[in-house]
Design an enzyme around this catalytic site. Structure first.
Site, PDB file in Angstrom:
ATOM      1  N   ARG A  56       0.829  -1.213   0.000  1.00  0.00           N
ATOM      2  CA  ARG A  56       0.000   0.000   0.000  1.00  0.00           C
ATOM      3  C   ARG A  56       0.862   1.262   0.000  1.00  0.00           C
ATOM      4  O   ARG A  56       0.577   2.220  -0.722  1.00  0.00           O
ATOM      5  CB  ARG A  56      -0.928   0.000   1.203  1.00  0.00           C
ATOM      6  CG  ARG A  56      -1.997  -1.057   1.125  1.00  0.00           C
ATOM      7  CD  ARG A  56      -2.872  -1.039   2.352  1.00  0.00           C
ATOM      8  NE  ARG A  56      -3.824  -2.152   2.317  1.00  0.00           N
ATOM      9  CZ  ARG A  56      -4.384  -2.675   3.370  1.00  0.00           C
ATOM     10  NH1 ARG A  56      -4.114  -2.185   4.580  1.00  0.00           N
ATOM     11  NH2 ARG A  56      -5.222  -3.676   3.267  1.00  0.00           N
ATOM     12  N   TYR A  84      12.261 -20.776   5.436  1.00  0.00           N
ATOM     13  CA  TYR A  84      12.836 -21.554   6.533  1.00  0.00           C
ATOM     14  C   TYR A  84      11.789 -22.075   7.511  1.00  0.00           C
ATOM     15  O   TYR A  84      12.087 -22.925   8.351  1.00  0.00           O
ATOM     16  CB  TYR A  84      13.858 -20.707   7.306  1.00  0.00           C
ATOM     17  CG  TYR A  84      15.185 -20.601   6.619  1.00  0.00           C
ATOM     18  CD1 TYR A  84      16.138 -21.596   6.766  1.00  0.00           C
ATOM     19  CD2 TYR A  84      15.491 -19.508   5.828  1.00  0.00           C
ATOM     20  CE1 TYR A  84      17.363 -21.509   6.136  1.00  0.00           C
ATOM     21  CE2 TYR A  84      16.717 -19.406   5.195  1.00  0.00           C
ATOM     22  CZ  TYR A  84      17.643 -20.401   5.359  1.00  0.00           C
ATOM     23  OH  TYR A  84      18.858 -20.307   4.730  1.00  0.00           O
ATOM     24  N   ARG A 129      21.073  -7.433   7.459  1.00  0.00           N
ATOM     25  CA  ARG A 129      20.420  -8.733   7.572  1.00  0.00           C
ATOM     26  C   ARG A 129      21.395  -9.848   7.904  1.00  0.00           C
ATOM     27  O   ARG A 129      20.999 -10.914   8.378  1.00  0.00           O
ATOM     28  CB  ARG A 129      19.690  -9.076   6.274  1.00  0.00           C
ATOM     29  CG  ARG A 129      20.586  -9.579   5.173  1.00  0.00           C
ATOM     30  CD  ARG A 129      19.868  -9.698   3.851  1.00  0.00           C
ATOM     31  NE  ARG A 129      20.537 -10.495   2.876  1.00  0.00           N
ATOM     32  CZ  ARG A 129      21.661 -10.182   2.250  1.00  0.00           C
ATOM     33  NH1 ARG A 129      22.276  -9.052   2.524  1.00  0.00           N
ATOM     34  NH2 ARG A 129      22.190 -10.992   1.361  1.00  0.00           N
TER      35      ARG A 129
END
Length: 175
Positions: A56, A84, A129
């Site tokens: 959105r 995972y 990450r």
């Protein structure tokens, strides 16, 4: 009682209540890592909602899976966590049933923490990450190891009539 993975049996308790026994582990005893599973499922739902909000916000309509880099990172983080998820649930339950509920529950909570950090880090920058990813993979390997060890100990107890867990406990108490 046989410890076959595919064997299910119904047993009647002394109060004539039906209890479900799976691999020698009553469902009354699996409440600890069942709660962890519920938390992880809620986390997966949260990741999916974040993708909906990002769609959105960045005007990316389904079925398109690419858009601005911010959307791509959120989408990929959700997809990686979902990839995972089945492996995690399999080793969590195997470790909990055959090795230790406490170890599998603790690892499950650590895995959940790592995945939350991974999602947050990847949403902000692709470099953020990596540390949480490596952390959660290590936790997953601990679960795999405890699953294999638990299955091995169960195999030895049932088919070789050798209770290695008991033998190890007796040997350690003598030292």
């Amino acid at each position: 009682m046989s410890f076959c993975l595919l064997r299910f049996r119904f047993a009647f308790c002394c109060k004539h209540e039906v209890s479900f026994i799976f691999c020698g582990c009553s469902l009354k005893r699996v409440h600890i890592y069942t709660r962890v599973c519920v938390c992880v499922c809620a986390c997966e739902a949260y990741f999916s909602l974040q993708v909906i909000y990002a769609r959105r916000k960045y005007s990316v309509s389904p079925p398109s899976t690419s858009g601005p880099p911010q959307f791509d990172r959120i989408f990929r983080a959700q997809v990686h966590c979902s990839e995972y998820f089945p492996v995690f649930l399999s080793v969590l339950w195997t470790s909990g049933v055959f090795f230790s509920q406490g170890v599998s529950s603790a690892c499950g909570l650590l895995y959940l923490y790592g995945r939350l950090r991974y999602f947050r880090g990847y949403s902000q920058s692709s470099q953020q990450r990596l540390a949480p990813l490596y952390f959660s993979i290590r936790v997953l390997w601990v679960l795999v190891g405890s699953s294999v060890l638990g299955l091995f100990l169960s195999f030895c107890r049932v088919y070789l009539e050798l209770d290695l867990r008991h033998e190890l406990g007796c040997a350690l108490s003598l030292v």
